[in-house]
Design an enzyme around this catalytic site. Sequence first.
Site, PDB file in Angstrom:
ATOM      1  N   ASP A  60     -45.184 -23.735 -14.258  1.00 25.34           N
ATOM      2  CA  ASP A  60     -44.359 -24.843 -15.016  1.00 25.34           C
ATOM      3  C   ASP A  60     -44.641 -24.672 -16.521  1.00 25.34           C
ATOM      4  O   ASP A  60     -45.916 -24.836 -16.880  1.00 25.34           O
ATOM      5  CB  ASP A  60     -44.845 -26.238 -14.602  1.00 25.34           C
ATOM      6  CG  ASP A  60     -44.107 -27.250 -15.066  1.00 25.34           C
ATOM      7  OD1 ASP A  60     -43.363 -27.050 -16.113  1.00 25.34           O
ATOM      8  OD2 ASP A  60     -44.773 -28.556 -15.052  1.00 25.34           O
ATOM      9  N   SER A 105     -50.779  -7.905   0.297  1.00 26.30           N
ATOM     10  CA  SER A 105     -50.834  -9.110   0.452  1.00 26.30           C
ATOM     11  C   SER A 105     -50.994  -9.841  -0.970  1.00 26.30           C
ATOM     12  O   SER A 105     -51.777  -9.983  -1.565  1.00 26.30           O
ATOM     13  CB  SER A 105     -52.054  -9.868   1.358  1.00 26.30           C
ATOM     14  OG  SER A 105     -52.110 -10.886   1.446  1.00 26.30           O
ATOM     15  N   HIS A 151     -50.230  -2.135 -14.860  1.00 24.46           N
ATOM     16  CA  HIS A 151     -51.479  -2.137 -13.631  1.00 24.46           C
ATOM     17  C   HIS A 151     -52.501  -1.180 -13.776  1.00 24.46           C
ATOM     18  O   HIS A 151     -53.367  -1.366 -13.120  1.00 24.46           O
ATOM     19  CB  HIS A 151     -50.491  -1.421 -12.373  1.00 24.46           C
ATOM     20  CG  HIS A 151     -51.042  -2.117 -11.038  1.00 24.46           C
ATOM     21  ND1 HIS A 151     -52.342  -2.368 -10.799  1.00 24.46           N
ATOM     22  CD2 HIS A 151     -50.335  -2.202  -9.909  1.00 24.46           C
ATOM     23  CE1 HIS A 151     -52.423  -2.922  -9.597  1.00 24.46           C
ATOM     24  NE2 HIS A 151     -51.410  -2.583  -9.155  1.00 24.46           N
ATOM     25  N   GLY A 187     -53.192  -7.756  -9.269  1.00 22.90           N
ATOM     26  CA  GLY A 187     -52.253  -8.807  -8.907  1.00 22.90           C
ATOM     27  C   GLY A 187     -53.206 -10.233  -9.189  1.00 22.90           C
ATOM     28  O   GLY A 187     -52.535 -11.187  -9.899  1.00 22.90           O
TER      29      GLY A 187
END
Length: 456
Positions: free
Chosen positions: A402, A392, A156, A161
Amino acid sequence: MKFVVKNSCLVQPAEATWNGVMALTEFDQIGAITHPPTLYFYRPSETWLAQEEIMFTTLRDSLSRILVHFYPLAGRLRWLDGGRLELECNGEGVALIQVESDATLDDLGDLSLSPHFHHLSPKINYKAPIEEIPLLFVQLTKFKCGGIALSHALSHAVVDGQSAFHFASEWARLARGESLGKAPFLDRKLLRAGDPPSAQPCFDNEWNEPPVLITQPGSENDEIRNKGNAVAMLKLTKKQVEMLKNEANRTKSSYIDDGDHRMFSRYESVTAHIWRCACKARGHVYEQPTGVGISVDIRKRVEPPLPQTYFGNATTSVIATDCAGDVVTKPSGYAASRIRQAINKVSSAYVHSTLDNLKNLKDFTGLQDIHAMELEASERMFVGNPNLWVSSWTTLALNGLDFGWGNEMYMSPGPHDGDGESLTLPGQDGDGSMVVALHLQAAHIEDFKKFFYQTI
């Protein structure tokens, strides 16, 4: 059930990349240097039982190729005077770990609450010198049923994020044989403090001294900190989310009268509901001060705006505060308005003032526990009861990862243990539903669940 490490290696960029020191911004400096993990589970497949090595090789080779573009992740942090950090881009590589388990995915039980998540996330030795700790850890766990779990954990101190999930998405593209979609913007000079920084910042950093319990004054109170925590994954249907939004907006005009005509968002409405339920579950007296910490993405809030692919920490934190009695007894639009007012503070001027204020600090270790992973719980900055932190993830590219074997069956944040830490996540089916991942002291968790659903 057993989990055995079968293979581990350092993966380096497939081509030579730029070497040198990359200065970190003030927003990078105040982030914890832990590696928040994210877990992806993929359905069992008989084919995978015979292709285990192919899967590991695919991850390793594609990881090597994506690091050419995201080369800062292959570097190492190092300390500077005053608790600051800098990033040495040296191509030393990232950690890739292969684990086998004698369990099946079904043995894990409810994937949203499995107590075995810590086995599925990389184990990181934070007592090692920081110059030896990779910035990215990846763990591939294969179950005897043919299912797999993939965990990635990024430091971090280097990314937020949005940057972390941008990286994961592009890595998956390369693993599928596609070309790079959106290259990261690696120049952090766009988010620097003034030179020289302003000596008169125009804001107060409220979260340095979060509210504490009236009945237990002092944020060092070991009894409060050491109470056991529990986790809940609370699902909200699209209809329930809309009901919370409608209820918050029903009384919006009573509390927002400054010309802000925007309706309360899903985040504001749901976070207001979480705040109110936490105050009730914790049994706060009317006059108890309480706060909600909020991380605000500033990419579009600064002038000029940052590129959306800015790779680093581009968030700042604000806190919505009030007394528990008003949060609980007034309509939900009141709590939502307090959250809106805190978020609205984050203007371009606010961001640059924050950067200047941080640049003026001589000792970053006094601002936040950068060494928190080495401290006992009683020594860390405590931001739990009577407070919350609601992040959030609803706008991040979380789902549909994928690598050539199809999309995941389930995605989850990795294990956290901080009282009051919570995340809002999009529903797995992309149907407008949401999930609230909440950590709360165990004594309050059942009451919270009751209030959470009964008061919608």
